[in-house]
Write a protein that holds these residues in place. Structure first.
Motif, PDB file in Angstrom:
ATOM      1  N   THR A  54     -23.591  26.116   5.229  1.00 33.11           N
ATOM      2  CA  THR A  54     -24.667  26.694   4.100  1.00 33.11           C
ATOM      3  C   THR A  54     -23.934  26.794   2.922  1.00 33.11           C
ATOM      4  N   SER A  55     -22.663  27.532   2.972  1.00 26.32           N
ATOM      5  CA  SER A  55     -21.887  27.770   2.009  1.00 26.32           C
ATOM      6  C   SER A  55     -21.349  26.293   1.421  1.00 26.32           C
ATOM      7  N   VAL A  56     -21.079  25.415   2.073  1.00 27.40           N
ATOM      8  CA  VAL A  56     -20.749  24.136   1.725  1.00 27.40           C
ATOM      9  C   VAL A  56     -22.007  23.309   0.739  1.00 27.40           C
ATOM     10  N   LEU A  57     -23.117  23.371   1.589  1.00 27.61           N
ATOM     11  CA  LEU A  57     -24.289  22.890   0.882  1.00 27.61           C
ATOM     12  C   LEU A  57     -24.639  23.556  -0.493  1.00 27.61           C
ATOM     13  N   TRP A  58     -24.588  24.739  -0.608  1.00 26.77           N
ATOM     14  CA  TRP A  58     -24.771  25.688  -1.989  1.00 26.77           C
ATOM     15  C   TRP A  58     -23.724  25.087  -2.911  1.00 26.77           C
ATOM     16  N   ALA A  59     -22.580  25.272  -2.488  1.00 29.85           N
ATOM     17  CA  ALA A  59     -21.429  24.935  -3.447  1.00 29.85           C
ATOM     18  C   ALA A  59     -21.651  23.592  -3.943  1.00 29.85           C
ATOM     19  N   SER A  60     -21.843  22.493  -3.249  1.00 31.14           N
ATOM     20  CA  SER A  60     -21.879  21.214  -3.340  1.00 31.14           C
ATOM     21  C   SER A  60     -23.153  20.513  -4.424  1.00 31.14           C
ATOM     22  N   PHE A  61     -24.433  21.237  -3.959  1.00 32.31           N
ATOM     23  CA  PHE A  61     -25.634  20.655  -4.193  1.00 32.31           C
ATOM     24  C   PHE A  61     -26.651  21.406  -4.933  1.00 32.31           C
ATOM     25  N   ARG A  62     -26.276  22.938  -5.305  1.00 34.18           N
ATOM     26  CA  ARG A  62     -27.237  23.808  -5.925  1.00 34.18           C
ATOM     27  C   ARG A  62     -27.710  23.543  -7.081  1.00 34.18           C
ATOM     28  N   SER A  63     -26.768  22.495  -7.735  1.00 36.85           N
ATOM     29  CA  SER A  63     -27.265  22.300  -9.463  1.00 36.85           C
ATOM     30  C   SER A  63     -28.137  20.899  -9.417  1.00 36.85           C
ATOM     31  N   HIS A  64     -28.467  20.455  -8.217  1.00 34.90           N
ATOM     32  CA  HIS A  64     -29.277  19.293  -8.078  1.00 34.90           C
ATOM     33  C   HIS A  64     -30.749  19.727  -8.447  1.00 34.90           C
TER      34      HIS A  64
END
Length: 174
Positions: A54-64
């Protein structure tokens, strides 16, 4: 203007690199050549630590655009994230089991085998069902004239050898 190819969208988003520690595998209809304008890009991941994933997903894609993330309720509690990039919806699925053991990957690899064996005739039949609104697994089950829950029935035949699958394809008229 048409959207980018799914390969270009994957490359542009850097999704496979961002998820590298989670053994990402691209699945779904675009790599099968069975996508529709509404199809998404599915990425299946091995996520033994859902919090880390979840942390990786949030850090990588939250701005999309349209980024969403949730965790299912149940035994292994998969994590799912979606977002839009390059005019494609991405759906990233992480489960605490190796990708090769996940149901989605087992369906995908069976569908690859079926298309390799059935060729253009089977692909055309599946696409006709997809254009009528069926999801991928129900479209394959309909094309092969298989009865029962399409998701379960495809898992049931996934261990058949190529000769047995070829016979199913032939008997279904494809």
């Amino acid at each position: 203007m048409s959207r980018a190819s799914y390969r270009d969208a994957i490359q542009h988003t850097n999704v496979l690199t961002a998820l590298a520690e989670h053994d990402p595998h691209v699945a779904g209809t675009p790599p099968l050549g069975l996508d529709l304008p509404t199809s998404d890009i599915d990425i299946l991941c091995y996520a033994p630590d859902p919090d880390r994933f979840t942390s990786v997903l949030w850090a990588s894609f939250r701005s999309h655009p349209e980024f969403r993330i949730w965790q299912w309720i149940g035994a292994d509690r998969p994590v799912v994230a979606t977002f839009v990039a390059q005019e494609w919806r991405f759906e990233i699925f992480g489960q605490a089991k190796p990708v090769t053991e996940q149901t989605g990957w087992r369906h995908f690899t069976l569908e690859q085998r079926l298309l390799a064996l059935g060729g253009q005739n089977l692909a055309a039949t599946v696409m006709a069902f997809r254009r009528e609104g069926l999801k991928t697994e129900p479209a394959f089950a309909a094309a092969l004239k298989l009865q029962g829950d399409p998701y379960e029935v495809l898992l049931d035949i996934s261990d058949l050898d190529d000769d047995a699958l070829s016979l199913l394809i032939t008997e279904a008229g494809n």
